[in-house]
Every structure is written in structure tokens, then in C-alpha cells.
Design a protein around this motif. Structure first.
Motif, mmCIF file in Angstrom:
data_model
loop_
_atom_site.group_PDB
_atom_site.id
_atom_site.type_symbol
_atom_site.label_atom_id
_atom_site.label_comp_id
_atom_site.label_asym_id
_atom_site.label_seq_id
_atom_site.Cartn_x
_atom_site.Cartn_y
_atom_site.Cartn_z
ATOM 1 N N GLY A 1 6.335 -1.768 -7.367
ATOM 2 C CA GLY A 1 6.180 -0.670 -6.649
ATOM 3 C C GLY A 1 4.867 -0.469 -5.964
ATOM 4 O O GLY A 1 3.896 -0.579 -6.872
ATOM 5 N N SER A 2 4.722 -0.213 -4.776
ATOM 6 C CA SER A 2 3.718 0.185 -3.818
ATOM 7 C C SER A 2 3.902 1.369 -3.506
ATOM 8 O O SER A 2 3.480 1.689 -2.359
ATOM 9 C CB SER A 2 3.279 -0.975 -2.715
ATOM 10 O OG SER A 2 2.153 -0.579 -2.183
ATOM 11 N N ASP A 3 4.422 2.462 -3.979
ATOM 12 C CA ASP A 3 4.972 3.423 -3.486
ATOM 13 C C ASP A 3 3.809 4.775 -3.811
ATOM 14 O O ASP A 3 4.287 5.815 -4.027
ATOM 15 C CB ASP A 3 6.086 4.054 -3.958
ATOM 16 C CG ASP A 3 6.317 3.798 -5.486
ATOM 17 O OD1 ASP A 3 5.659 3.142 -6.273
ATOM 18 O OD2 ASP A 3 7.398 4.405 -6.061
ATOM 19 N N GLY A 4 2.827 4.339 -3.973
ATOM 20 C CA GLY A 4 1.424 5.168 -3.753
ATOM 21 C C GLY A 4 1.556 6.404 -5.103
ATOM 22 O O GLY A 4 1.942 6.028 -6.140
ATOM 23 N N ILE A 5 0.581 7.397 -4.893
ATOM 24 C CA ILE A 5 0.208 8.266 -6.067
ATOM 25 C C ILE A 5 1.630 9.017 -6.510
ATOM 26 O O ILE A 5 1.144 9.269 -7.634
ATOM 27 C CB ILE A 5 -1.170 9.189 -5.470
ATOM 28 C CG1 ILE A 5 -1.745 9.554 -6.656
ATOM 29 C CG2 ILE A 5 -0.416 10.378 -4.641
ATOM 30 C CD1 ILE A 5 -3.180 10.091 -6.116
ATOM 31 N N SER B 1 4.254 7.966 -7.472
ATOM 32 C CA SER B 1 5.230 6.693 -7.528
ATOM 33 C C SER B 1 6.623 6.885 -8.431
ATOM 34 O O SER B 1 6.148 7.351 -9.725
ATOM 35 C CB SER B 1 4.295 5.325 -8.158
ATOM 36 O OG SER B 1 5.124 4.284 -8.334
ATOM 37 N N VAL B 2 7.657 6.629 -7.958
ATOM 38 C CA VAL B 2 8.847 6.655 -8.745
ATOM 39 C C VAL B 2 8.902 5.480 -9.499
ATOM 40 O O VAL B 2 9.367 5.366 -10.615
ATOM 41 C CB VAL B 2 10.091 6.727 -7.765
ATOM 42 C CG1 VAL B 2 11.299 6.400 -8.497
ATOM 43 C CG2 VAL B 2 10.093 8.106 -7.016
ATOM 44 N N VAL B 3 8.222 4.235 -9.110
ATOM 45 C CA VAL B 3 8.549 3.073 -9.944
ATOM 46 C C VAL B 3 7.443 3.355 -11.201
ATOM 47 O O VAL B 3 7.754 2.853 -12.117
ATOM 48 C CB VAL B 3 7.921 1.748 -9.027
ATOM 49 C CG1 VAL B 3 8.233 0.644 -9.773
ATOM 50 C CG2 VAL B 3 8.852 1.494 -7.840
ATOM 51 N N ARG B 4 6.413 3.900 -10.875
ATOM 52 C CA ARG B 4 5.288 4.085 -12.034
ATOM 53 C C ARG B 4 6.227 4.946 -13.341
ATOM 54 O O ARG B 4 6.032 4.707 -14.235
ATOM 55 C CB ARG B 4 4.010 4.867 -11.745
ATOM 56 C CG ARG B 4 3.232 4.988 -12.983
ATOM 57 C CD ARG B 4 2.052 5.812 -12.405
ATOM 58 N NE ARG B 4 0.894 6.192 -13.437
ATOM 59 C CZ ARG B 4 -0.297 5.342 -13.640
ATOM 60 N NH1 ARG B 4 -0.359 4.413 -12.949
ATOM 61 N NH2 ARG B 4 -1.031 5.826 -14.522
ATOM 62 N N PRO C 1 -1.164 2.451 -19.846
ATOM 63 C CA PRO C 1 -1.321 1.328 -20.875
ATOM 64 C C PRO C 1 -0.859 0.067 -20.441
ATOM 65 O O PRO C 1 -0.992 -0.918 -21.001
ATOM 66 C CB PRO C 1 -0.649 2.001 -21.902
ATOM 67 C CG PRO C 1 0.606 2.891 -21.262
ATOM 68 C CD PRO C 1 -0.061 3.445 -20.089
ATOM 69 N N THR C 2 0.143 0.057 -19.109
ATOM 70 C CA THR C 2 0.324 -1.237 -18.803
ATOM 71 C C THR C 2 1.036 -0.976 -17.213
ATOM 72 O O THR C 2 0.861 0.171 -16.757
ATOM 73 C CB THR C 2 1.698 -1.306 -19.456
ATOM 74 O OG1 THR C 2 2.324 -2.891 -18.988
ATOM 75 C CG2 THR C 2 2.880 -0.567 -19.344
ATOM 76 N N TYR C 3 0.765 -2.110 -16.551
ATOM 77 C CA TYR C 3 1.435 -1.937 -15.182
ATOM 78 C C TYR C 3 2.719 -2.668 -14.988
ATOM 79 O O TYR C 3 2.944 -3.084 -13.760
ATOM 80 C CB TYR C 3 0.284 -2.800 -14.168
ATOM 81 C CG TYR C 3 -1.080 -2.335 -13.990
ATOM 82 C CD1 TYR C 3 -1.044 -0.754 -14.399
ATOM 83 C CD2 TYR C 3 -2.056 -2.707 -13.260
ATOM 84 C CE1 TYR C 3 -2.295 -0.330 -14.003
ATOM 85 C CE2 TYR C 3 -3.246 -2.082 -12.666
ATOM 86 C CZ TYR C 3 -3.643 -0.768 -13.471
ATOM 87 O OH TYR C 3 -4.693 -0.229 -12.957
ATOM 88 N N PHE C 4 3.214 -2.967 -15.869
ATOM 89 C CA PHE C 4 4.585 -3.481 -15.902
ATOM 90 C C PHE C 4 5.662 -3.135 -17.089
ATOM 91 O O PHE C 4 5.168 -2.833 -18.164
ATOM 92 C CB PHE C 4 4.496 -4.980 -15.814
ATOM 93 C CG PHE C 4 4.465 -5.829 -16.868
ATOM 94 C CD1 PHE C 4 5.304 -6.379 -17.486
ATOM 95 C CD2 PHE C 4 2.937 -5.874 -17.427
ATOM 96 C CE1 PHE C 4 4.986 -7.140 -18.762
ATOM 97 C CE2 PHE C 4 2.783 -6.599 -18.427
ATOM 98 C CZ PHE C 4 3.931 -7.301 -19.191
ATOM 99 N N ILE D 1 3.839 -2.372 -10.844
ATOM 100 C CA ILE D 1 3.322 -1.619 -9.846
ATOM 101 C C ILE D 1 1.694 -2.341 -9.338
ATOM 102 O O ILE D 1 1.102 -2.859 -10.244
ATOM 103 C CB ILE D 1 2.885 -0.295 -10.214
ATOM 104 C CG1 ILE D 1 2.330 -0.168 -11.756
ATOM 105 C CG2 ILE D 1 4.224 0.585 -10.166
ATOM 106 C CD1 ILE D 1 1.911 1.286 -12.315
ATOM 107 N N VAL D 2 1.672 -1.912 -8.179
ATOM 108 C CA VAL D 2 0.291 -2.256 -7.589
ATOM 109 C C VAL D 2 -0.297 -1.303 -6.623
ATOM 110 O O VAL D 2 0.325 -0.136 -6.384
ATOM 111 C CB VAL D 2 0.599 -3.469 -6.565
ATOM 112 C CG1 VAL D 2 1.192 -4.959 -7.242
ATOM 113 C CG2 VAL D 2 1.651 -3.360 -5.501
#
Length: 450
Positions: A172-176, A178-181, A307-310, A316-317
Motif C-alpha cells: 500500500g502506497s495509498d496515502g494518508i 490508506s485503506v491498506v493500513r 506498531p508494524t508496517y506489515f 505499507i510504504v
């Protein structure tokens, strides 16, 4: 004889700085089939200028030298000559209020020439490097669905237009917003949603003739400094071959804005009132701000530390991971660093040729790649968010226990940019690879694969 393995399908959600830089990096690997899904009808970027400092420029060159070349074509470089030691001025902030008007609060210098780039111009340069069949437009993500049949099941992306796409890995690079977040953390997690910082940045340009009438010859001087004071910052400089004068006005402690509201309608009377006790030159700059649609106000949001990026095969990035206030000019550069580390890990450790070293399933390799990325990138990128927010509070007189005197602010801002700009990107990639290989070795020993 076994048939060749199909390339691993990677879906990148969102075509901002991080998403496009990541896609460009992944295009060079024959064992990866990467695609980007963009919600708009074309690649766009909101906002005005972005600072991509020495750290980001090094990362660009390592992802693909053509990215740096594009940046250098479109960036606006500083007018000032280097000092006697060969350093260029990157950022200067001075007081705009009594009792210490024009006292230096912060001055950062670097051997590289200072530069900024319009966000849309950088996106345009990145877009030129994207293989056309890898870009899909009008795809606003509404849901991420993971299969129930096991780790080998594809992940399904559901878009607002009713279409779907499948992938082995989703980034996910879908911004602030983010649905992926939300998928990774859960919709009710306290770190899922960004929050409004209370700051709003107003940006505009006026004809240089008008600026000179109001500001005099100072309007055409290329050297400029941001003026700071209680609840406000202002800066301006000539652009477009001295035909326009650019003005940015930032206010703090504004009333809340709706969660999905980026643009804020300016109230010029309120702006002028907020800067009434600033020095004369600052007041004149604010007076130049037009009371019409040419002035854009942007609400400034911040992402709480995750707490995590995945989670599993989803990561997410960029702003989706660590959206930052702009007060150190470092947030955009962190997105490029994300893209570098992620593409180097995915490119190397998803290569089927590595099976002779340690046979891993795609899922095993992906989890260790994301863990290595998270280990190396999360602390650094979240520190940028934290210190950028603190810088904004310091410069606007909102940091508890710190006065608005230039000397007190300066003491807290010493070396504020050094650890960001001077970070060795080659070493950062090495660190991430070391984390992966240590985990790989531990897995092999634990499962008797050695």
C-alpha cells in the motif's frame, strides 16, 4: 523437466512518490511482475513543492539512476553561492517577531546544492519511467481480501468501480487515508487513522510587479528565510524566471477540519489578523495573499506511530506508513528510502535462483522481507514524523517549556537535519539484507534445512 516458475505478482496500491519509485525499481527483475493501481485517472500529486534532500537523492540513484536524472532536470536549485567551506544553504529560519526579529533560529548547510521540486513535476518524471502496461487508473481501493485456502491463495483487491485484481503480494502506497493500513492494523486500531495537527498551509503566487510594489527590491532577492513566530510562519521567493513571487503562510492552532478535507478555504482577514504583531515585511507578505481561488489552503495531517508496517503478505510504504508534518522538509525523502529498501529486498530474495541456498516458499520469503523492511525503516521513518512535529511546535511557540526566543529554539534544533540528510542509503540496504539473512539462517536451522 520442470516448467519455469511464473513471476511473482506484486500489486502496488497508489501512484505517489513511494509507489512509482518502487514500481520503477521492481521493473528490472524478470521474476517479478509488478503493477500499480491508481485511484485517479492519471498520476497526480497534491500540494506544491517538495524537498528531496541528499538522502533521497542517493536513494533515487540506487533505485534507478534515471530517477535522479529526472529530478535534476525539473528541480529548482538555490541561487546562493557556497560559503568558503563549500557548503550551500539549505534551510534558514529567523524570528519574525520582537524581541529578537531576524535572529537566526536554524540554518542548515550541505555540500550538495539546495533544491526543491514541484510535486507534480516529479510525478511526471517518474511516470515517464513506468512501463505503460503496469499502470491501471481509476482504481480506488475499497477492500483487501485474503484467501481462506492457505498462504498460496492470491490476495484480492476490490475497487470502487466493482473490478478486482489478484496478487501474490500487496504493498500500500495509498496515502494518508490508506485503506491498506486499515487492513493491516484493523479499522479500530488507535494508529489506523491520521489526525489533523491544527496547522494549515496557505500557498499562492502573485505577479512580480505587484510583489515589488508592496515589498520593494527585497521581492527579487533570491536569498530568503522563513520567518517564524507565535502560531505562524511565512516565507516567499521569486520563481518562474522572476515573473512570479511565491508565498507560503502557515498557521497553527486552527479549528478542527473534517477527516477527508484536504483543501481549506482561506480567510484572508483572519490571516492578516494572525500576523498583525509580526515585523513589517512579514505583514506585507501576508497582505499579498489573494482573497480568491488562486490561494490554496492545505490542512496538515500526521500519522500516529504504527506498531508494524506489515501483516502477512501485505505491507505499507510512504505516507500510508508514516505521513509527516512538513516542518523538516523530510517526509517525501522517507518515501524514496522506503521504495529503495523494499525493492532491493523483494528483488534479491524472491529470486528463484536463491532456492539452491535456502529453499523458501514465496510466503516464507515475503514474511522475512517485510520483517527486514519493518526493522530497518519503521524506527527511522517514525522518528522523522516525531521530530518534524516537534520542529513545528518549536518554531510556532507551542512546545511546552521552550520560549519563543531564538536562542532557546536554536538550542533544541541543533543538528536537527544531520541524521536525516547524511544517512547512508547503501548501508541501510545492507542492514536490511543482514536482517533477512539472519532470519533465513535461523529458519533453516530450526527446520533442519541445513
Amino acid at each position: 523437466m520442470s516448467s519455469p516458475r511464473k513471476p511473482i505478482n506484486i500489486a502496488i496500491v497508489g501512484g505517489g512518490f513511494a509507489g512509482l519509485a518502487l514500481l520503477i525499481g521492481l521493473q528490472k527483475y524478470p521474476h517479478i511482475d509488478a503493477h500499480v493501481y491508481e485511484s485517479q485517472d492519471e498520476f497526480t500529486e497534491i500540494g506544491a513543492g517538495a524537498v528531496l534532500g541528499p538522502n533521497a537523492q542517493q536513494a533515487m540513484s540506487l533505485i534507478d539512476p534515471r530517477i535522479l536524472e529526472g529530478f535534476q532536470r525539473r528541480a529548482i536549485f538555490g541561487f546562493q553561492e557556497p560559503n568558503a567551506e563549500g557548503f550551500h544553504s539549505w534551510a534558514t529560519v529567523v524570528k519574525g517577531q520582537t524581541p529578537d526579529v531576524d535572529e537566526i533560529v536554524m540554518h542548515y548547510k550541505h555540500k550538495l546544492k539546495d533544491s526543491t521540486i514541484h510535486r507534480a513535476h516529479f510525478i511526471d518524471e517518474l511516470n515517464k519511467l513506468v512501463e505503460p502496461h503496469r499502470a491501471h487508473f481509476g482504481k480506488r481501493l475499497s477492500e483487501v481480501r485474503e484467501g481462506t485456502g492457505g498462504d498460496s491463495d492470491p490476495i484480492t483487491l476490490v475497487f470502487g468501480d466493482g473490478s478486482t485484481a489478484e496478487a501474490d503480494i500487496v504493498i500500500g502506497s495509498d496515502g494518508i487515508h490508506s485503506v491498506v493500513r486499515k487492513h493491516i492494523l484493523g479499522v479500530n486500531h488507535p494508529a489506523t487513522n491520521a489526525f489533523f495537527t491544527g496547522a494549515i498551509a496557505y500557498r499562492c503566487t502573485v505577479p512580480m510587479a505587484k510583489a515589488k510594489d508592496t515589498l520593494g527590491e527585497r521581492a527579487i532577492q533570491p536569498q530568503f528565510a522563513m520567518k517564524c513566530g507565535k502560531d505562524g510562519m511565512v516565507f516567499g521567493f521569486p520563481m518562474s524566471n522572476f515573473s512570479l513571487y511565491y508565498i507560503a503562510v502557515v498557521t497553527f492552532n486552527n479549528a478542527p477540519v473534517p477527516h477527508d478535507q484536504w483543501k481549506v478555504k482561506p480567510n484572508v482577514s483572519d490571516l492578516r489578523a494572525r500576523f498583525a504583531d509580526f515585523e513589517d515585511f512579514v505583514r506585507k507578505q501576508v497582505e499579498l495573499v489573494p482573497d480568491d481561488s488562486s490561494t490554496l489552503g492545505w490542512s496538515i495531517w500526521e500519522m500516529p506511530p504504527a506498531p508494524t508496517y506489515f501483516n502477512g503478505r501485505v505491507a505499507i510504504v510512504g505516507d500510508a506508513a508514516h505521513a509527516s508534518p512538513p516542518f523538516q522538509g523530510a517526509g517525501a525523502g522517507q518515501s524514496i528510502e522506503d521504495a529503495l529498501v523494499m525493492e532491493q529486498l523483494l528483488g534479491k530474495y524472491l529470486d528463484p535462483a536463491r532456492e539452491s541456498i535456502h529453499p523458501l516458499t514465496t510466503t516464507e520469503a515475503t514474511l522475512m522481507i517485510f520483517q527486514a523492511y519493518d526493522t530497518v525503516r519503521r524506527f527511522r521513518s517514525q522518528k522523522v514524523v516525531t521530530t518534524s512535529a516537534e520542529t513545528g511546535r518549536l518554531l510556532s511557540g507551542n512546545e511546552p517549556g521552550v520560549s519563543l526566543h531564538a536562542k532557546d529554539i536554536h538550542a533544541r534544533l541543533t543538528d536537527r537535519e544531520q541524521w536525516i540528510f547524511e544517512h547512508d542509503q547503501v548501508q541501510q540496504v545492507k542492514d536490511a539484507k543482514h536482517v533477512f539473512e539472519e532470519a533465513e539462517l535461523a529458519l533453516a536451522r530450526g527446520s533442519n534445512r541445513l
